[in-house]
Motif scaffolding. Sequence first.
Motif, PDB file in Angstrom:
ATOM      1  N   ASN A  29       8.733  -0.908   5.437  1.00 37.87           N
ATOM      2  CA  ASN A  29       8.579  -2.333   5.720  1.00 37.87           C
ATOM      3  C   ASN A  29       7.094  -2.646   5.906  1.00 37.87           C
ATOM      4  OD1 ASN A  29       8.833  -4.968   6.505  1.00 37.87           O
ATOM      5  ND2 ASN A  29       9.808  -4.545   8.472  1.00 37.87           N
ATOM      6  N   LEU A  30       6.582  -3.577   5.109  1.00 38.88           N
ATOM      7  CA  LEU A  30       5.159  -3.922   5.149  1.00 38.88           C
ATOM      8  C   LEU A  30       4.846  -5.105   6.059  1.00 38.88           C
ATOM      9  CD1 LEU A  30       4.302  -3.549   1.367  1.00 38.88           C
ATOM     10  CD2 LEU A  30       3.634  -2.004   3.228  1.00 38.88           C
ATOM     11  N   GLU A  35       1.678 -11.795   6.140  1.00 37.45           N
ATOM     12  CA  GLU A  35       0.802 -10.921   6.913  1.00 37.45           C
ATOM     13  C   GLU A  35       1.131  -9.465   6.593  1.00 37.45           C
ATOM     14  OE1 GLU A  35       1.075 -11.956  11.022  1.00 37.45           O
ATOM     15  OE2 GLU A  35       0.315 -13.978  10.727  1.00 37.45           O
ATOM     16  N   ILE A  36       0.809  -9.055   5.384  1.00 38.07           N
ATOM     17  CA  ILE A  36       1.074  -7.694   4.930  1.00 38.07           C
ATOM     18  C   ILE A  36       0.237  -6.705   5.749  1.00 38.07           C
ATOM     19  CG2 ILE A  36       0.818  -6.105   2.983  1.00 38.07           C
ATOM     20  CD1 ILE A  36       3.068  -8.022   2.590  1.00 38.07           C
ATOM     21  N   ASN A  37       0.866  -5.596   6.130  1.00 37.00           N
ATOM     22  CA  ASN A  37       0.130  -4.541   6.811  1.00 37.00           C
ATOM     23  C   ASN A  37      -0.642  -3.737   5.764  1.00 37.00           C
ATOM     24  OD1 ASN A  37      -0.643  -2.084   8.111  1.00 37.00           O
ATOM     25  ND2 ASN A  37       0.896  -2.461   9.681  1.00 37.00           N
ATOM     26  N   LEU A  38      -1.894  -4.105   5.572  1.00 37.90           N
ATOM     27  CA  LEU A  38      -2.714  -3.500   4.525  1.00 37.90           C
ATOM     28  C   LEU A  38      -3.041  -2.039   4.812  1.00 37.90           C
ATOM     29  CD1 LEU A  38      -5.110  -6.489   3.870  1.00 37.90           C
ATOM     30  CD2 LEU A  38      -3.298  -5.682   2.373  1.00 37.90           C
ATOM     31  N   GLU A  39      -3.065  -1.684   6.074  1.00 34.82           N
ATOM     32  CA  GLU A  39      -3.352  -0.293   6.423  1.00 34.82           C
ATOM     33  C   GLU A  39      -2.225   0.623   5.935  1.00 34.82           C
ATOM     34  OE1 GLU A  39      -4.289   2.511  10.332  1.00 34.82           O
ATOM     35  OE2 GLU A  39      -4.145   0.328  10.540  1.00 34.82           O
ATOM     36  N   ILE A  40      -0.992   0.227   6.209  1.00 35.17           N
ATOM     37  CA  ILE A  40       0.149   1.015   5.737  1.00 35.17           C
ATOM     38  C   ILE A  40       0.186   1.021   4.214  1.00 35.17           C
ATOM     39  CG2 ILE A  40       2.674   1.093   5.625  1.00 35.17           C
ATOM     40  CD1 ILE A  40       2.759   0.139   8.493  1.00 35.17           C
ATOM     41  N   LEU A  41      -0.032  -0.144   3.614  1.00 35.44           N
ATOM     42  CA  LEU A  41      -0.001  -0.237   2.156  1.00 35.44           C
ATOM     43  C   LEU A  41      -1.031   0.706   1.530  1.00 35.44           C
ATOM     44  CD1 LEU A  41       1.219  -1.673  -0.301  1.00 35.44           C
ATOM     45  CD2 LEU A  41      -0.547  -3.432  -0.053  1.00 35.44           C
ATOM     46  N   SER A  42      -2.213   0.761   2.089  1.00 33.97           N
ATOM     47  CA  SER A  42      -3.260   1.640   1.554  1.00 33.97           C
ATOM     48  C   SER A  42      -2.852   3.103   1.664  1.00 33.97           C
ATOM     49  CB  SER A  42      -4.574   1.420   2.308  1.00 33.97           C
ATOM     50  OG  SER A  42      -5.047   0.101   2.119  1.00 33.97           O
ATOM     51  N   PRO A  60      -6.837 -10.989  -3.539  1.00 38.26           N
ATOM     52  CA  PRO A  60      -8.080 -10.222  -3.385  1.00 38.26           C
ATOM     53  C   PRO A  60      -7.923  -9.015  -2.450  1.00 38.26           C
ATOM     54  CG  PRO A  60      -8.524 -12.570  -3.272  1.00 38.26           C
ATOM     55  CD  PRO A  60      -7.036 -12.419  -3.237  1.00 38.26           C
ATOM     56  N   LYS A  61      -7.157  -9.184  -1.383  1.00 43.40           N
ATOM     57  CA  LYS A  61      -6.956  -8.061  -0.452  1.00 43.40           C
ATOM     58  C   LYS A  61      -6.064  -6.992  -1.071  1.00 43.40           C
ATOM     59  CE  LYS A  61      -7.506 -10.824   3.751  1.00 43.40           C
ATOM     60  NZ  LYS A  61      -6.853 -11.298   4.997  1.00 43.40           N
ATOM     61  N   LEU A  62      -5.025  -7.422  -1.772  1.00 50.15           N
ATOM     62  CA  LEU A  62      -4.097  -6.472  -2.373  1.00 50.15           C
ATOM     63  C   LEU A  62      -4.765  -5.685  -3.497  1.00 50.15           C
ATOM     64  CD1 LEU A  62      -0.859  -8.676  -2.570  1.00 50.15           C
ATOM     65  CD2 LEU A  62      -1.428  -6.954  -0.848  1.00 50.15           C
ATOM     66  N   GLU A  63      -5.651  -6.344  -4.230  1.00 49.43           N
ATOM     67  CA  GLU A  63      -6.309  -5.680  -5.358  1.00 49.43           C
ATOM     68  C   GLU A  63      -7.260  -4.566  -4.917  1.00 49.43           C
ATOM     69  OE1 GLU A  63      -7.936  -8.989  -7.498  1.00 49.43           O
ATOM     70  OE2 GLU A  63      -6.302  -8.923  -8.979  1.00 49.43           O
ATOM     71  N   ARG A  64      -7.620  -4.554  -3.638  1.00 49.97           N
ATOM     72  CA  ARG A  64      -8.424  -3.442  -3.127  1.00 49.97           C
ATOM     73  C   ARG A  64      -7.585  -2.168  -3.013  1.00 49.97           C
ATOM     74  NH1 ARG A  64     -10.578  -6.905   1.962  1.00 49.97           N
ATOM     75  NH2 ARG A  64     -11.630  -8.584   0.799  1.00 49.97           N
ATOM     76  N   VAL A  65      -6.259  -2.351  -3.025  1.00 48.69           N
ATOM     77  CA  VAL A  65      -5.354  -1.218  -2.867  1.00 48.69           C
ATOM     78  C   VAL A  65      -4.841  -0.721  -4.215  1.00 48.69           C
ATOM     79  CG1 VAL A  65      -3.169  -0.453  -1.834  1.00 48.69           C
ATOM     80  CG2 VAL A  65      -4.643  -2.063  -0.600  1.00 48.69           C
ATOM     81  N   ALA A  66      -4.421  -1.663  -5.077  1.00 51.71           N
ATOM     82  CA  ALA A  66      -3.836  -1.293  -6.373  1.00 51.71           C
ATOM     83  C   ALA A  66      -3.838  -2.520  -7.279  1.00 51.71           C
ATOM     84  CB  ALA A  66      -2.403  -0.777  -6.178  1.00 51.71           C
ATOM     85  N   PRO A  67      -3.636  -2.333  -8.581  1.00 52.37           N
ATOM     86  CA  PRO A  67      -3.521  -3.482  -9.481  1.00 52.37           C
ATOM     87  C   PRO A  67      -2.358  -4.386  -9.066  1.00 52.37           C
ATOM     88  CG  PRO A  67      -3.786  -1.450 -10.717  1.00 52.37           C
ATOM     89  CD  PRO A  67      -3.568  -1.048  -9.302  1.00 52.37           C
ATOM     90  N   VAL A  68      -2.550  -5.690  -9.188  1.00 49.01           N
ATOM     91  CA  VAL A  68      -1.537  -6.676  -8.800  1.00 49.01           C
ATOM     92  C   VAL A  68      -1.023  -7.393 -10.040  1.00 49.01           C
ATOM     93  CG1 VAL A  68      -1.090  -8.792  -7.497  1.00 49.01           C
ATOM     94  CG2 VAL A  68      -2.559  -7.013  -6.517  1.00 49.01           C
ATOM     95  N   GLU A  69       0.279  -7.476 -10.165  1.00 51.27           N
ATOM     96  CA  GLU A  69       0.895  -8.273 -11.222  1.00 51.27           C
ATOM     97  C   GLU A  69       1.746  -9.348 -10.571  1.00 51.27           C
ATOM     98  OE1 GLU A  69       2.576  -6.378 -14.552  1.00 51.27           O
ATOM     99  OE2 GLU A  69       1.113  -4.726 -14.562  1.00 51.27           O
TER     100      GLU A  69
END
Length: 245
Positions: A29-30, A35-42, A60-69
């Motif tokens: 669960n993110l 308010e996505i938990n970017l730390e867990i996602l990373s 922009p925040k999600l793209e720091r982790v992985a490609p976004v579609e």
Amino acid sequence: MGRPPIAIAAADDWDDWVVEPRLPAGIVNLGTSREINLEILSQLKPDVIFSTPYLERLRPKLERVAPVESFPVHATGSSPWPNLVAAARAMGKRLGAEQEAEGLVARTEAELAALSERVAPLRDRPVLLAAFQDARNAWVYGANSLYEDALQRLGLTNGWTRPTNPWGFSQVGVEALAQARGARLFCLAPTPPDALALLSGSPIWRATGFADEGRLFRLPPVLAFGGLPSVTRLARLLAEAAQRA
């Protein structure tokens, strides 16, 4: 498609709003979609992140982790159906599951065709699909909604003809339901615990005609802003209700 995600937003709310398909065990669960938990996602190191234009500000925040579609499905001011099919195929292609995606589309169309026969008892009246926000207000689904797409493919008539917002629903007072008093009303969960209880004693509610026996049906949750499985879930629930009509 046989490609479960490793994580999703709002996993704790799944059984209250989505139900089908069932979430496999172990999906992380993110947090909320806003308010996505970017730390867990990373830490999970995903290969790709699927999103929607509704959450474009997070890109922009999600793209720091992985490609976004991002897939425009709802709130496009048009029928979601072609967008649902296109999104399924696009995800299948991205995941190397093109055959599985085509299988999902084919199963959906076949199930809707089969269920269209089972809902025949509902064709004598229009159908009204609503979600009560409280005892005075409801969302009623019409043009440009996933629910409307399901009704059309089942050969059923939507009793709600008023303009809808880009998401395909009208937010109205309960008294507005009287304009479709000849319809059957299907109330979708989740419903505030006291809403229907308060309605039962309301003269406004009685004036709509839906307080009469056999005019109101309660349905389990169906995600109004979901994908192809939500369309078939609604169709199955309506087919089951048709046997009680």
